[in-house]
Design an enzyme around this catalytic site. Structure first.
Site, PDB file in Angstrom:
ATOM      1  N   GLU A 148      14.630 -24.718  -6.197  1.00 18.49           N
ATOM      2  CA  GLU A 148      14.333 -23.280  -6.226  1.00 18.49           C
ATOM      3  C   GLU A 148      15.615 -22.459  -6.380  1.00 18.49           C
ATOM      4  O   GLU A 148      15.657 -21.472  -7.119  1.00 18.49           O
ATOM      5  CB  GLU A 148      13.560 -22.886  -4.952  1.00 18.49           C
ATOM      6  CG  GLU A 148      13.279 -21.402  -4.788  1.00 18.49           C
ATOM      7  CD  GLU A 148      12.388 -20.790  -5.871  1.00 18.49           C
ATOM      8  OE1 GLU A 148      11.865 -21.536  -6.710  1.00 18.49           O
ATOM      9  OE2 GLU A 148      12.264 -19.554  -5.895  1.00 18.49           O
TER      10      GLU A 148
ATOM     11  N   LYS B 119      16.386 -19.888  -9.346  1.00 17.30           N
ATOM     12  CA  LYS B 119      16.736 -18.477  -9.100  1.00 17.30           C
ATOM     13  C   LYS B 119      17.973 -18.097  -9.895  1.00 17.30           C
ATOM     14  O   LYS B 119      18.035 -17.038 -10.494  1.00 17.30           O
ATOM     15  CB  LYS B 119      17.009 -18.213  -7.606  1.00 17.30           C
ATOM     16  CG  LYS B 119      15.820 -18.064  -6.711  1.00 17.30           C
ATOM     17  CD  LYS B 119      15.000 -16.810  -6.873  1.00 17.30           C
ATOM     18  CE  LYS B 119      13.920 -16.885  -7.882  1.00 17.30           C
ATOM     19  NZ  LYS B 119      12.753 -17.625  -7.770  1.00 17.30           N
TER      20      LYS B 119
ATOM     21  N   HIS C 111      23.765 -42.011 -10.811  1.00 20.86           N
ATOM     22  CA  HIS C 111      22.954 -42.646 -11.856  1.00 20.86           C
ATOM     23  C   HIS C 111      22.967 -41.838 -13.147  1.00 20.86           C
ATOM     24  O   HIS C 111      21.972 -41.844 -13.883  1.00 20.86           O
ATOM     25  CB  HIS C 111      21.528 -42.861 -11.331  1.00 20.86           C
ATOM     26  CG  HIS C 111      21.502 -43.738 -10.121  1.00 20.86           C
ATOM     27  ND1 HIS C 111      21.730 -45.092 -10.176  1.00 20.86           N
ATOM     28  CD2 HIS C 111      21.348 -43.435  -8.801  1.00 20.86           C
ATOM     29  CE1 HIS C 111      21.686 -45.596  -8.952  1.00 20.86           C
ATOM     30  NE2 HIS C 111      21.465 -44.611  -8.097  1.00 20.86           N
TER      31      HIS C 111
ATOM     32  N   LYS D 164       5.770 -12.155 -15.352  1.00 13.92           N
ATOM     33  CA  LYS D 164       5.469 -12.313 -13.928  1.00 13.92           C
ATOM     34  C   LYS D 164       4.260 -13.223 -13.736  1.00 13.92           C
ATOM     35  O   LYS D 164       4.222 -14.047 -12.842  1.00 13.92           O
ATOM     36  CB  LYS D 164       5.208 -10.933 -13.315  1.00 13.92           C
ATOM     37  CG  LYS D 164       4.913 -10.951 -11.823  1.00 13.92           C
ATOM     38  CD  LYS D 164       6.162 -11.221 -11.037  1.00 13.92           C
ATOM     39  CE  LYS D 164       5.926 -11.360  -9.543  1.00 13.92           C
ATOM     40  NZ  LYS D 164       6.992 -12.156  -8.921  1.00 13.92           N
TER      41      LYS D 164
ATOM     42  N   GLU E 253      17.152 -18.333 -13.950  1.00 17.60           N
ATOM     43  CA  GLU E 253      16.184 -17.435 -14.576  1.00 17.60           C
ATOM     44  C   GLU E 253      16.681 -15.994 -14.639  1.00 17.60           C
ATOM     45  O   GLU E 253      16.303 -15.264 -15.546  1.00 17.60           O
ATOM     46  CB  GLU E 253      14.802 -17.524 -13.916  1.00 17.60           C
ATOM     47  CG  GLU E 253      14.710 -17.020 -12.501  1.00 17.60           C
ATOM     48  CD  GLU E 253      13.301 -17.160 -11.907  1.00 17.60           C
ATOM     49  OE1 GLU E 253      12.319 -17.212 -12.652  1.00 17.60           O
ATOM     50  OE2 GLU E 253      13.213 -17.227 -10.664  1.00 17.60           O
TER      51      GLU E 253
ATOM     52  N   ASN F  33      -1.179   1.622   6.189  1.00 13.74           N
ATOM     53  CA  ASN F  33      -0.411   0.525   5.594  1.00 13.74           C
ATOM     54  C   ASN F  33      -0.060  -0.443   6.703  1.00 13.74           C
ATOM     55  O   ASN F  33       0.211  -0.009   7.830  1.00 13.74           O
ATOM     56  CB  ASN F  33       0.923   1.027   5.018  1.00 13.74           C
ATOM     57  CG  ASN F  33       0.744   1.844   3.769  1.00 13.74           C
ATOM     58  OD1 ASN F  33      -0.359   1.987   3.270  1.00 13.74           O
ATOM     59  ND2 ASN F  33       1.853   2.386   3.284  1.00 13.74           N
ATOM     60  N   GLY F  34       0.011  -1.732   6.378  1.00 13.90           N
ATOM     61  CA  GLY F  34       0.421  -2.717   7.386  1.00 13.90           C
ATOM     62  C   GLY F  34      -0.749  -3.591   7.793  1.00 13.90           C
ATOM     63  O   GLY F  34      -1.783  -3.628   7.128  1.00 13.90           O
TER      64      GLY F  34
ATOM     65  N   TRP G 232      -3.277  -2.307  -1.515  1.00 16.13           N
ATOM     66  CA  TRP G 232      -2.965  -3.695  -1.909  1.00 16.13           C
ATOM     67  C   TRP G 232      -3.670  -4.527  -0.855  1.00 16.13           C
ATOM     68  O   TRP G 232      -3.250  -4.581   0.298  1.00 16.13           O
ATOM     69  CB  TRP G 232      -1.456  -3.894  -1.890  1.00 16.13           C
ATOM     70  CG  TRP G 232      -1.038  -5.317  -2.063  1.00 16.13           C
ATOM     71  CD1 TRP G 232      -0.756  -6.214  -1.075  1.00 16.13           C
ATOM     72  CD2 TRP G 232      -0.842  -6.006  -3.289  1.00 16.13           C
ATOM     73  NE1 TRP G 232      -0.397  -7.411  -1.625  1.00 16.13           N
ATOM     74  CE2 TRP G 232      -0.432  -7.315  -2.977  1.00 16.13           C
ATOM     75  CE3 TRP G 232      -0.966  -5.643  -4.629  1.00 16.13           C
ATOM     76  CZ2 TRP G 232      -0.153  -8.259  -3.958  1.00 16.13           C
ATOM     77  CZ3 TRP G 232      -0.677  -6.593  -5.595  1.00 16.13           C
ATOM     78  CH2 TRP G 232      -0.272  -7.880  -5.253  1.00 16.13           C
TER      79      TRP G 232
ATOM     80  N   ARG H 112       3.144   0.182  -5.448  1.00 16.25           N
ATOM     81  CA  ARG H 112       3.044  -0.438  -4.115  1.00 16.25           C
ATOM     82  C   ARG H 112       1.694  -1.107  -3.877  1.00 16.25           C
ATOM     83  O   ARG H 112       1.490  -1.790  -2.869  1.00 16.25           O
ATOM     84  CB  ARG H 112       3.251   0.614  -3.025  1.00 16.25           C
ATOM     85  CG  ARG H 112       4.648   1.135  -2.933  1.00 16.25           C
ATOM     86  CD  ARG H 112       4.744   2.155  -1.823  1.00 16.25           C
ATOM     87  NE  ARG H 112       4.458   1.577  -0.523  1.00 16.25           N
ATOM     88  CZ  ARG H 112       5.356   1.074   0.294  1.00 16.25           C
ATOM     89  NH1 ARG H 112       6.617   1.104  -0.041  1.00 16.25           N
ATOM     90  NH2 ARG H 112       5.016   0.568   1.451  1.00 16.25           N
TER      91      ARG H 112
ATOM     92  N   CYS I 283       0.827  -1.208   0.000  1.00 15.97           N
ATOM     93  CA  CYS I 283       0.000   0.000   0.000  1.00 15.97           C
ATOM     94  C   CYS I 283       0.867   1.266   0.000  1.00 15.97           C
ATOM     95  O   CYS I 283       2.050   1.210   0.336  1.00 15.97           O
ATOM     96  CB  CYS I 283      -0.939   0.073   1.192  1.00 15.97           C
ATOM     97  SG  CYS I 283      -1.997  -1.343   1.393  1.00 15.97           S
TER      98      CYS I 283
HETATM   99  C1  G6P Z   1       6.049 -17.273 -13.363  1.00 13.11           C
HETATM  100  C2  G6P Z   1       6.910 -16.491 -12.385  1.00 13.11           C
HETATM  101  C3  G6P Z   1       7.379 -17.386 -11.250  1.00 13.11           C
HETATM  102  C4  G6P Z   1       6.197 -18.027 -10.562  1.00 13.11           C
HETATM  103  C5  G6P Z   1       5.310 -18.766 -11.566  1.00 13.11           C
HETATM  104  C6  G6P Z   1       3.994 -19.150 -10.943  1.00 13.11           C
HETATM  105  O1  G6P Z   1       6.821 -18.226 -14.030  1.00 13.11           O
HETATM  106  O2  G6P Z   1       8.019 -15.957 -13.051  1.00 13.11           O
HETATM  107  O3  G6P Z   1       8.112 -16.625 -10.317  1.00 13.11           O
HETATM  108  O4  G6P Z   1       6.656 -18.905  -9.579  1.00 13.11           O
HETATM  109  O5  G6P Z   1       4.987 -17.921 -12.667  1.00 13.11           O
HETATM  110  O6  G6P Z   1       3.263 -17.974 -10.707  1.00 13.11           O
HETATM  111  P1  G6P Z   1       2.189 -17.830  -9.587  1.00 13.11           P
HETATM  112  O7  G6P Z   1       1.703 -16.415  -9.725  1.00 13.11           O
HETATM  113  O8  G6P Z   1       1.116 -18.825  -9.891  1.00 13.11           O
HETATM  114  O9  G6P Z   1       2.848 -18.094  -8.297  1.00 13.11           O
END
Ligand code: G6P
Length: 609
Positions: free
Chosen positions: A482, A486, A505, A604, A489, A101-102, A75, A27, A2
């Site tokens: 993960e 990271k 294997h 995103k 990507e 906010n918060g 938000w 925000r 927010c």
């Molecule tokens: C995209 C984003 C990822 C995310 C995935 C799933 O690939 O780049 O960071 O984990 O989508 O998105 P969601 O909004 O469903 O978590």
């Protein structure tokens, strides 16, 4: 989370507030509103949607005129995005108007008390409780009334308040949410971040926790929560608008990594009772229903799927309920064995990912009860699932998720504990011990940040790599997936994660002198096994970066470099282990001059199959 702006000066407040909100839109952008002191009254206009929707509503309707006002872009946390839930909120008498906010953690208790006293609420927000408390505590002195109200709140807040009896004054206060008071030739501003006011001034007072400011047109006085005056230093910022949006960080990704302690706290704290037990009163699952599930299916995409893989270990270990984890895109086409005795959990930051949404619909069609873990309030997945638990991470702008992933882990841990209490697999005292450890996670994440420079230097040594391999076992393997995502990507270095036991294997044939391996050794029970795997790789020329729990010298003895993370319970280790991995990915991408926040070809929110 927010955005707040407030203005008290000589110019027309409405356009200044709207322009400030526009700058804060990153925000939060699901609803917005302003309150302007106009002809002896506080005039509130608010609207669901973007700032543009608010502008249009104001242009088509009544334009508030005055030189004192507050504004907010929201938000959603408590309550869907709607006109009623948008801020500012009036008190019952309309004497006060509040932006916030918060998260007010004790809002439910306070609301119950106020309802008993006859207060009528018009929104589902935690903020409206603050407005009503101002009426309840009104002693005729604006500052004293605010101070008394603050003393009744727990949680995090940045607040801006107007009072009808005070046409020359606004008050603001903060605890655990950013807030500043800025000074310009045409008057004073309050703002959640400097972006909102950079067009007018670069001079500001940064507010600290439990400070209150009484902001006049040409005066500002600061107080502590006991009402004692305090002195503060005027600061001048040199940031441009883009740096200001990122809170001074060069990229949203690093800003969001650094926001994780707060995001984790916001997601965890409101769900813990004063006596230290978990309360998930946002969902309708009863103990009987939980005991009736024969299986839990978790689905998600990308990092959300990786959270599911961690959660499988946690839920199975704590609650002893079998868990299956699927990529949403696979689940929907695999004729899954799902029925009314299955709980399907869909994890999604955006709540709009096409495959996750379709997986949810497929599970529902097959008769499964559904629960979603979502960051965006009111999104499709949240709306269509039977129950939803929100991760209160705030808006995540960087394409590569960090704080949403971390808050998803927290929600899944809380669910695992809730399930374990219902099945009886965990005693209340054992659950309380885990929750007490969880409470310490934000502080421990902050401790990892002390190694940021070291991690940045390690990342430099990754700059020219073509490949990197992450190894680990059990929950470390889930984190490795993960960590590998990271890195690849954002830095475009090819990387893979392997379960340590699988190396022999096939994968070990890829190892040659200089191959970079990251060995995740957080899982205490299996650390020896992973160390043995790392030794085998080093014997073939690999360079090994170890991630180990403080005090573990075994890893130090074999690895070229080690990043230590604080100790916590094994099931909670992923929340710490992932943090240096996010930093490693980030700084490697920076060293390789990649477009960190918007990596090539990625989006995103993936709303197509
Ligand atoms: C995209 C984003 C990822 C995310 C995935 C799933 O690939 O780049 O960071 O984990 O989508 O998105 P969601 O909004 O469903 O978590």
């Amino acid at each position: 989370m927010c955005g707040i702006i407030g203005y008290n000066g000589t110019a027309d407040a409405t356009p200044l507030l709207l322009d400030g909100l526009q700058k804060l839109e990153y925000r939060g952008y699901d609803s917005a509103g302003i309150a302007v002191y106009d002809n002896d009254e506080i005039d509130v206009v608010k609207s669901r949607g973007k700032i543009e929707d608010l502008r249009q509503k104001i242009a088509k309707g009544h334009v508030p005129h005055g030189t004192l006002g507050i504004g907010h872009t929201r938000w959603a946390t408590h309550g869907q995005p709607s006109d009623d839930n948008a801020h500012p909120h009036y008190s019952a008498s309309r004497k006060f108007a509040v932006v916030h906010n918060g998260i007010i953690e004790n809002f439910a208790e306070r609301k119950e008390e106020l309802l008993k006293k006859g207060y009528v609420f018009h929104s589902e927000t935690d903020t409206e409780v603050v407005a009503m408390l101002l009426d309840e505590n009104d002693c005729g002195d604006f500052l004293r009334t605010v101070l008394k109200t603050l003393s009744q709140l727990t949680g995090s807040f940045a607040l801006g308040v107007l009072c009808q009896d005070e046409p020359e004054t606004m008050i603001c206060a903060k605890r655990s949410c950013p807030l500043l008071v800025a000074v310009s030739d045409e008057g004073n501003y309050i703002a959640s971040d400097i972006t909102a006011v950079l067009a007018h001034t670069r001079h500001m007072y940064k507010m600290e926790d439990d400070e209150v400011a009484v902001v006049g047109k040409d005066s500002i006085a600061f107080y502590n929560t006991d009402g004692e005056p305090i002195g503060k230093q005027l600061e001048t910022v040199t940031w441009d608008v883009s740096a200001a949006e990122k809170g001074g960080y060069p990229h949203f990704m690093i800003k969001e990594i650094m926001e994780q302690p707060e995001a984790v706290r916001n997601t965890f704290s409101p769900r813990i009772t004063e006596d230290g037990t978990v309360k998930l009163d946002d969902i309708d699952l009863t103990d009987d229903m939980i005991r009736g599930f024969h299986k839990i299916n978790i689905v998600g995409c990308g990092s959300a799927y990786h959270v599911g893989l961690v959660a499988r270990y946690v839920i199975e270990q704590l609650a002893r309920i079998p868990v299956e984890v699927d990529l949403a895109s696979e689940f929907r086409y695999r004729y899954p064995l799902v029925d009314e005795h299955t709980l399907t959990i869909v994890i999604s930051q955006s709540g709009e990912t096409a495959d996750s949404l379709e997986a949810l619909r497929e599970a529902k069609r097959l008769g499964s009860r559904t629960l979603s873990v979502v960051n965006v309030v009111g999104s499709s997945i949240a709306t269509e699932s039977d129950d939803v638990l929100y991760t209160w991470a705030g808006p995540e702008i960087s394409v590569a998720t960090t704080k949403a992933y971390s808050t998803q882990l927290i929600v899944m841990d809380l669910l695992a504990i809730r399930f374990a209490l219902a099945t009886g697999a965990l005693s209340p005292s054992a659950a309380a011990e885990i929750l007490a450890e969880m409470e310490k996670l934000p502080g421990k994440i902050e401790k990892i940040f002390e190694q940021t420079d070291k991690i940045e230097r390690i990342a430099e040594s990754f700059t020219f790599l073509h490949h990197a391999y992450f190894i680990g076992r059990n929950i470390d393997y889930a984190v490795g997936l993960e960590a590998s995502l990271k890195l690849k990507e954002v830095s475009y270095i090819h990387s893979e994660a392997y379960a340590g036991g699988e190396l022999k294997h096939g994968t070990i044939s890829l190892i040659e002198p200089g191959t970079q391996v990251v060995a995740l050794c957080g899982c205490e029970r299996l650390v020896d096994k992973t160390v043995s795997n790392a030794k085998e790789l080093m014997a073939r020329g690999a360079h090994v970066l170890g991630i180990a729990v403080e005090g573990n010298t075994d890893v130090q003895n074999i690895a070229d470099k080690v990043i230590y993370i604080p100790e916590t319970l094994p099931v909670l280790q992923p929340s710490l282990e992932i943090v240096p991995m996010q930093l490693l990915g980030y700084y490697t991408a920076v060293a390789r001059k990649c477009d960190v926040d918007q990596p090539r070809n990625l989006a995103k929110s993936v709303t197509v199959e």
